[in-house]
Design a protein around this motif. Sequence first.
Motif, PDB file in Angstrom:
ATOM      1  N   UNK A  91      -0.109  -4.400   3.124  1.00 49.91           N
ATOM      2  CA  UNK A  91       0.608  -3.632   4.142  1.00 49.91           C
ATOM      3  C   UNK A  91       1.496  -4.535   4.996  1.00 49.91           C
ATOM      4  N   UNK A  92       1.081  -5.787   5.193  1.00 51.23           N
ATOM      5  CA  UNK A  92       1.843  -6.721   6.019  1.00 51.23           C
ATOM      6  C   UNK A  92       3.000  -7.366   5.255  1.00 51.23           C
ATOM      7  N   UNK A  93       3.374  -6.772   4.124  1.00 52.30           N
ATOM      8  CA  UNK A  93       4.463  -7.239   3.269  1.00 52.30           C
ATOM      9  C   UNK A  93       4.114  -8.527   2.509  1.00 52.30           C
ATOM     10  N   UNK A  94       2.866  -8.906   2.554  1.00 50.81           N
ATOM     11  CA  UNK A  94       2.449 -10.055   1.758  1.00 50.81           C
ATOM     12  C   UNK A  94       2.448  -9.680   0.282  1.00 50.81           C
TER      13      UNK A  94
ATOM     14  N   UNK B 124      -9.909 -12.595  -3.472  1.00 51.86           N
ATOM     15  CA  UNK B 124      -8.992 -11.595  -2.914  1.00 51.86           C
ATOM     16  C   UNK B 124      -9.541 -11.118  -1.573  1.00 51.86           C
ATOM     17  N   UNK B 125      -8.742 -11.211  -0.522  1.00 57.38           N
ATOM     18  CA  UNK B 125      -9.189 -10.781   0.798  1.00 57.38           C
ATOM     19  C   UNK B 125      -9.513  -9.293   0.800  1.00 57.38           C
ATOM     20  N   UNK B 126     -10.569  -8.924   1.528  1.00 53.49           N
ATOM     21  CA  UNK B 126     -10.946  -7.516   1.626  1.00 53.49           C
ATOM     22  C   UNK B 126      -9.817  -6.711   2.255  1.00 53.49           C
ATOM     23  N   UNK B 127      -9.629  -5.496   1.774  1.00 55.03           N
ATOM     24  CA  UNK B 127      -8.609  -4.616   2.325  1.00 55.03           C
ATOM     25  C   UNK B 127      -8.000  -3.745   1.250  1.00 55.03           C
ATOM     26  N   UNK B 128      -6.892  -3.104   1.595  1.00 58.69           N
ATOM     27  CA  UNK B 128      -6.195  -2.192   0.712  1.00 58.69           C
ATOM     28  C   UNK B 128      -4.851  -2.788   0.290  1.00 58.69           C
ATOM     29  N   UNK B 129      -4.480  -2.519  -0.967  1.00 63.48           N
ATOM     30  CA  UNK B 129      -3.258  -3.086  -1.529  1.00 63.48           C
ATOM     31  C   UNK B 129      -2.589  -2.063  -2.443  1.00 63.48           C
ATOM     32  N   UNK B 130      -1.319  -2.347  -2.777  1.00 66.42           N
ATOM     33  CA  UNK B 130      -0.651  -1.672  -3.886  1.00 66.42           C
ATOM     34  C   UNK B 130      -0.611  -2.643  -5.067  1.00 66.42           C
ATOM     35  N   UNK B 131      -1.047  -2.179  -6.229  1.00 64.07           N
ATOM     36  CA  UNK B 131      -0.898  -2.946  -7.461  1.00 64.07           C
ATOM     37  C   UNK B 131       0.382  -2.467  -8.145  1.00 64.07           C
ATOM     38  N   UNK B 132       1.360  -3.358  -8.283  1.00 66.32           N
ATOM     39  CA  UNK B 132       2.613  -3.071  -8.978  1.00 66.32           C
ATOM     40  C   UNK B 132       2.602  -3.861 -10.279  1.00 66.32           C
ATOM     41  N   UNK B 133       2.594  -3.169 -11.413  1.00 64.59           N
ATOM     42  CA  UNK B 133       2.375  -3.813 -12.705  1.00 64.59           C
ATOM     43  C   UNK B 133       3.448  -3.377 -13.692  1.00 64.59           C
ATOM     44  N   UNK B 134       4.002  -4.349 -14.433  1.00 62.10           N
ATOM     45  CA  UNK B 134       4.987  -4.055 -15.459  1.00 62.10           C
ATOM     46  C   UNK B 134       4.629  -4.799 -16.743  1.00 62.10           C
TER      47      UNK B 134
ATOM     48  N   UNK C  61       9.396  -3.251  -3.572  1.00 58.24           N
ATOM     49  CA  UNK C  61       9.057  -3.756  -2.241  1.00 58.24           C
ATOM     50  C   UNK C  61       8.414  -2.663  -1.396  1.00 58.24           C
ATOM     51  N   UNK C  62       7.162  -2.248  -1.689  1.00 61.56           N
ATOM     52  CA  UNK C  62       6.513  -1.214  -0.874  1.00 61.56           C
ATOM     53  C   UNK C  62       5.533  -1.793   0.143  1.00 61.56           C
ATOM     54  N   UNK C  63       5.066  -0.941   1.060  1.00 63.04           N
ATOM     55  CA  UNK C  63       3.963  -1.257   1.958  1.00 63.04           C
ATOM     56  C   UNK C  63       2.916  -0.155   1.798  1.00 63.04           C
ATOM     57  N   UNK C  64       1.620  -0.446   2.143  1.00 60.83           N
ATOM     58  CA  UNK C  64       0.610   0.608   2.125  1.00 60.83           C
ATOM     59  C   UNK C  64      -0.669   0.162   2.777  1.00 60.83           C
ATOM     60  N   UNK C  65      -1.527   1.113   3.080  1.00 60.32           N
ATOM     61  CA  UNK C  65      -2.915   0.796   3.403  1.00 60.32           C
ATOM     62  C   UNK C  65      -3.832   1.953   3.084  1.00 60.32           C
ATOM     63  N   UNK C  66      -4.141   2.893   3.989  1.00 56.82           N
ATOM     64  CA  UNK C  66      -5.330   3.738   3.757  1.00 56.82           C
ATOM     65  C   UNK C  66      -5.118   5.137   3.169  1.00 56.82           C
TER      66      UNK C  66
END
Length: 573
Positions: free
Chosen positions: A166-169, A190-200, A244-249
């Motif tokens: 979410x922090x654009x990391x 991997x740090x605990x939390x929520x992420x977007x997995x972008x896979x190609x 280039x997305x952001x996300x969390x919950x």
Amino acid sequence: MNNQKSVARAAVPALMLLPLVLLVVAACESGLPGLGAETPRGGSLQLRFDTVSSMSLLPDISMQPAGYAVEGLGPAGESFSAQTDSRHLRVDGLVTGTWTVTVNAHNANGQRIGRGLETVSIVAAGLQELPIAVRPLPGPGTLELEVRWPHEQLVSPDVDARLLGYDRSQRQLPFTMTAAGRAEFAADDIDAGYYTLALQLRDGESVVAGASTTVRIAEEARTGGSVVFNQLNLPAGAVDVEITPDLDQPLEVTIDGALESMQTGTAMQLSAVVANAADQQLFFAWYLNGSSAGNGQQIELGEGLPTGNYRLDLVAYSSDGLRSGSATHSFRVHSGGSEPAYDFIDSFQDGVIDTSVWQIGTWTEHGGRLSRDRVYVQDDMLVMVFEYDTQYYQETGLFKSSAIQTRRDDFGYGRWEARLKPTDENGVLPTMYTIDWRDGGAQTRQEIDFEFVSVNIGDDYSEVHLAVHGADFSSWSTQVELPFNPAADFHVWGFDITAERIQWFVDDIVLYEYWYDQQPGRIDAPYMLKFNFWSAYYQPGTSGAGNWILGPPVADTEIFYYIDWVRFTPYSP
């Protein structure tokens, strides 16, 4: 569907975060800390917990708190401790002064999954409320991913995957080729939390397939997933755009206006729909085969796309980054003016059931009477009905159930897909399965099952039951947890059956792979496809289907199972 199953396990919701509220009343200076003490001049401390729900790829431990360990440290070394499985806890007899209260949340297996800490000032004879937010543990967890594809179609395969915070990391995920048509990634930091997995998936510089989804990492837990691309776009149909997305919950996200197939040169108007956004400001990111396809609640997509198979992913997230969710849709772009050719397809568009293609059940099975009246077409979809008619049941000992099956019984290896919406009304069982009665007798020769046991379907927790049965080998079954409520909307469910294995999938995401050389049985004979909708009475102390269906449902109420379309693509033997 003639085989007994084990008792369905209790539904356990996925991860919850729990704010805790303490009500505090101070004791007299000579009082000792205690629980439930009668102290007229003392104080009380009450804790309350609330919840938020989970995401797409989840940790392999339950993140649902089953109990809380509460500890308090006060003036002059005074302290208290308590255990509770309630959302409220009251502590009496605390001395005046500043107290630090720590709460540790544990799941049903005793694993610590969350922690909260707050301070409160105790005043003599006072009553005070203290909220404590119990957050997931911040330590690192493990992420394990697998990608599969038809290896003979690619010359220089490569997997490009990133984990987006979410922090654009961004964190690049280096995949290792472990076999022809398979790559794997694993990391335990991997740090605990929520992420977007972008896979190609790429062939050289060309994108041939892609996917995006949300991922949750929990401390000292494993989050895993498998992505299988059965249909690839060769380099001429590639789309390669930066993501280039952001996300969390968690948000409940669906896509409105999506088509199953479209002709080249045409477009579809798409809208993001979020059922539980309340008044929050939301942002939307769209991906096509893993590449950015636009932002905003509405987009237009399709015009200019070459022929091929595409996966559309939508990620929604709140402006504060505390909530997120995703949805996916698969479609095909074709050059002709009609749908692609399938060996079998029915979209129920003419308002009636084609009885030359389908046989509607009129017999008795699974303790229910089938009827043509309970299988019909409405709004261009097949509707199946179940009813626990109490008067009819008292007279006959039967439920009013429904079933429909293909008249063809010569289907072989191939890919079955059906767009379904089962029910989450407790006590019933909608199904989709293959069946082979060719040898006669009381048991199907070979069978592959999707079973939506409704007591295990809901907003907090959902699972689907998968099974393989046969007359000549031992039955096999498993349950797979789902990151969504399948009764909330339509999804594409199916089997992919080959000479080596069976895959169960939903929305092109593989749920499980059954390899014949590792399991008791195999599929090697023709069969038909069947849907049925039934129930069984739960009788404590006895065995049978009632012990996992936990029927019957609510009396004298019709319950519905919807089938939008069904199709089959054959494979060469």
